[in-house]
Design an enzyme around this catalytic site. Sequence first.
Site, PDB file in Angstrom:
ATOM      1  N   THR A  49       0.822  -1.218   0.000  1.00 40.90           N
ATOM      2  CA  THR A  49       0.000   0.000   0.000  1.00 40.90           C
ATOM      3  C   THR A  49       0.853   1.264   0.000  1.00 40.90           C
ATOM      4  O   THR A  49       0.531   2.248   0.646  1.00 40.90           O
ATOM      5  CB  THR A  49      -0.976   0.021   1.197  1.00 40.90           C
ATOM      6  OG1 THR A  49      -0.223  -0.045   2.418  1.00 40.90           O
ATOM      7  CG2 THR A  49      -1.934  -1.144   1.133  1.00 40.90           C
ATOM      8  N   ALA A  53       2.798   4.227  -2.525  1.00 37.95           N
ATOM      9  CA  ALA A  53       2.195   5.208  -3.432  1.00 37.95           C
ATOM     10  C   ALA A  53       1.534   4.562  -4.643  1.00 37.95           C
ATOM     11  O   ALA A  53       0.432   4.932  -5.046  1.00 37.95           O
ATOM     12  CB  ALA A  53       3.249   6.213  -3.881  1.00 37.95           C
ATOM     13  N   ASP A 108      -0.610  -5.374   3.533  1.00 36.96           N
ATOM     14  CA  ASP A 108       0.681  -4.706   3.726  1.00 36.96           C
ATOM     15  C   ASP A 108       1.284  -5.164   5.043  1.00 36.96           C
ATOM     16  O   ASP A 108       0.554  -5.454   6.006  1.00 36.96           O
ATOM     17  CB  ASP A 108       0.503  -3.184   3.733  1.00 36.96           C
ATOM     18  CG  ASP A 108       1.806  -2.448   3.472  1.00 36.96           C
ATOM     19  OD1 ASP A 108       1.959  -1.890   2.362  1.00 36.96           O
ATOM     20  OD2 ASP A 108       2.671  -2.425   4.360  1.00 36.96           O
ATOM     21  N   GLN A 166      12.234   3.022  -6.586  1.00 38.82           N
ATOM     22  CA  GLN A 166      13.377   3.626  -7.280  1.00 38.82           C
ATOM     23  C   GLN A 166      13.682   4.985  -6.665  1.00 38.82           C
ATOM     24  O   GLN A 166      12.791   5.811  -6.452  1.00 38.82           O
ATOM     25  CB  GLN A 166      13.033   3.777  -8.765  1.00 38.82           C
ATOM     26  CG  GLN A 166      14.174   4.234  -9.649  1.00 38.82           C
ATOM     27  CD  GLN A 166      13.743   4.310 -11.121  1.00 38.82           C
ATOM     28  OE1 GLN A 166      12.631   3.936 -11.465  1.00 38.82           O
ATOM     29  NE2 GLN A 166      14.631   4.784 -11.965  1.00 38.82           N
ATOM     30  N   ARG A 206      15.954   1.290 -12.940  1.00 41.12           N
ATOM     31  CA  ARG A 206      15.028   0.260 -12.455  1.00 41.12           C
ATOM     32  C   ARG A 206      15.759  -1.054 -12.207  1.00 41.12           C
ATOM     33  O   ARG A 206      15.424  -1.797 -11.287  1.00 41.12           O
ATOM     34  CB  ARG A 206      13.899   0.078 -13.464  1.00 41.12           C
ATOM     35  CG  ARG A 206      13.038   1.341 -13.628  1.00 41.12           C
ATOM     36  CD  ARG A 206      12.006   1.174 -14.734  1.00 41.12           C
ATOM     37  NE  ARG A 206      11.200   2.381 -14.933  1.00 41.12           N
ATOM     38  CZ  ARG A 206      11.508   3.355 -15.760  1.00 41.12           C
ATOM     39  NH1 ARG A 206      12.626   3.278 -16.470  1.00 41.12           N
ATOM     40  NH2 ARG A 206      10.720   4.404 -15.885  1.00 41.12           N
ATOM     41  N   ASN A 242       9.189  -2.574  -9.890  1.00 42.46           N
ATOM     42  CA  ASN A 242      10.360  -2.549 -10.772  1.00 42.46           C
ATOM     43  C   ASN A 242      11.543  -3.315 -10.185  1.00 42.46           C
ATOM     44  O   ASN A 242      11.687  -3.402  -8.962  1.00 42.46           O
ATOM     45  CB  ASN A 242      10.774  -1.100 -11.028  1.00 42.46           C
ATOM     46  CG  ASN A 242       9.898  -0.448 -12.069  1.00 42.46           C
ATOM     47  OD1 ASN A 242       9.569  -1.046 -13.074  1.00 42.46           O
ATOM     48  ND2 ASN A 242       9.491   0.801 -11.806  1.00 42.46           N
ATOM     49  N   ASP A 301       4.988   3.694 -20.501  1.00 41.26           N
ATOM     50  CA  ASP A 301       5.826   4.297 -21.551  1.00 41.26           C
ATOM     51  C   ASP A 301       4.971   4.602 -22.787  1.00 41.26           C
ATOM     52  O   ASP A 301       5.123   5.655 -23.420  1.00 41.26           O
ATOM     53  CB  ASP A 301       6.956   3.344 -21.945  1.00 41.26           C
ATOM     54  CG  ASP A 301       7.760   2.866 -20.764  1.00 41.26           C
ATOM     55  OD1 ASP A 301       8.768   3.498 -20.433  1.00 41.26           O
ATOM     56  OD2 ASP A 301       7.355   1.848 -20.173  1.00 41.26           O
ATOM     57  N   ARG A 353       2.851   7.595 -22.203  1.00 46.71           N
ATOM     58  CA  ARG A 353       3.661   8.815 -22.307  1.00 46.71           C
ATOM     59  C   ARG A 353       3.929   9.170 -23.765  1.00 46.71           C
ATOM     60  O   ARG A 353       3.877  10.345 -24.153  1.00 46.71           O
ATOM     61  CB  ARG A 353       4.984   8.612 -21.557  1.00 46.71           C
ATOM     62  CG  ARG A 353       4.828   8.589 -20.042  1.00 46.71           C
ATOM     63  CD  ARG A 353       6.078   8.078 -19.343  1.00 46.71           C
ATOM     64  NE  ARG A 353       5.969   8.196 -17.889  1.00 46.71           N
ATOM     65  CZ  ARG A 353       6.715   7.532 -17.016  1.00 46.71           C
ATOM     66  NH1 ARG A 353       7.639   6.682 -17.460  1.00 46.71           N
ATOM     67  NH2 ARG A 353       6.553   7.695 -15.717  1.00 46.71           N
ATOM     68  N   HIS A 392      11.028  -2.021 -19.759  1.00 48.17           N
ATOM     69  CA  HIS A 392      10.537  -0.815 -19.091  1.00 48.17           C
ATOM     70  C   HIS A 392      11.741  -0.234 -18.358  1.00 48.17           C
ATOM     71  O   HIS A 392      11.972  -0.486 -17.182  1.00 48.17           O
ATOM     72  CB  HIS A 392       9.406  -1.154 -18.116  1.00 48.17           C
ATOM     73  CG  HIS A 392       8.941   0.024 -17.311  1.00 48.17           C
ATOM     74  ND1 HIS A 392       8.546   1.208 -17.904  1.00 48.17           N
ATOM     75  CD2 HIS A 392       8.819   0.208 -15.967  1.00 48.17           C
ATOM     76  CE1 HIS A 392       8.190   2.064 -16.953  1.00 48.17           C
ATOM     77  NE2 HIS A 392       8.349   1.478 -15.772  1.00 48.17           N
TER      78      HIS A 392
END
Length: 318
Positions: A14, A16, A38, A86, A92, A124, A152, A155, A179
Amino acid sequence: MIQKTGNKVVIIGTGAVGISYAFSMLNQGNCDELVLIDLNEKRAHAEVRDLRHGVLYAPTPTKVKQGTYADCTDADVVCICAGVPQRPGETRLDLIDNNLKVFHSIVGEVMKAGFDGIFLVATNPVDVLSYATWKFSGLPKERVIGSGTILDTARLCNCLGKAFDVAPVSVDAHMIGEHGDSVIAAWSTANIAGMSLKEALQKQPDGEARMAKIHADVRDAAYSIIEGKGATYYGIAMGLARITKAILHNQNVVLTISALLQGEYGEEDVYIGVPAVINRYGIARVIEKPLDESESEKFAKSANILREYQQKVGEYLK
């Protein structure tokens, strides 16, 4: 004994990303039951309470609860968002060692509960951890999906939509491969209503430079966002919600996710970002885009990078 009714999604982690995904799922009414797990039980409890307070204004009265691994037994989708995030300056792939340990434990606990649904991996390096989840779980490859290059691609479509003054949804373009830093913009097939965007951009005086800048902006977006606010989570959360909706509603929609290749694109035994048809069974099939020679070479290089890192997974299978 109370029987499960409707679609059930379990979110592990849990932080972000996990809570943004939960928020997106709740606001879109994508499932009937949402379970949060969690290690920090106090935080999970607080997040559940906060989400519940918004159910009145959601499209459907989704049941939101704090859970344990036992809740995975009858889950349709388990999405893993747990792991070390990260940090500024990290790639990553730098996260592999710590997150492999985390995943070995998590996947083991989920499978002990008798899980027989679809894994969705967000943590990641997502390609390597999707491969790890497939190996650790023993599930068919179709039922282990990584978020891959879904963000990606979003974006890229956002940048191209802005460049050509159309909505991003009207752009048919994909980012493929890792990625990460070796991600590839598949320019040769990018189009808007059949209009080749590569040809349109190359006709402009600074076309090649614009293409290079768009690719760099997409590839490096996470670094600048992490530098500015510490993490990326809204975009990937909405991408995860889109994948989940495609699964639960059996949509047969093409999304760029991380899938195991077994001969497609000339590659073997590697999880990597590619367009694939997603439905209630998971990955129905991988779509092989017609790549030009340069794109094919870059894709092969990206696959080799990921295969090299995937070797670390073997240390946990002994």
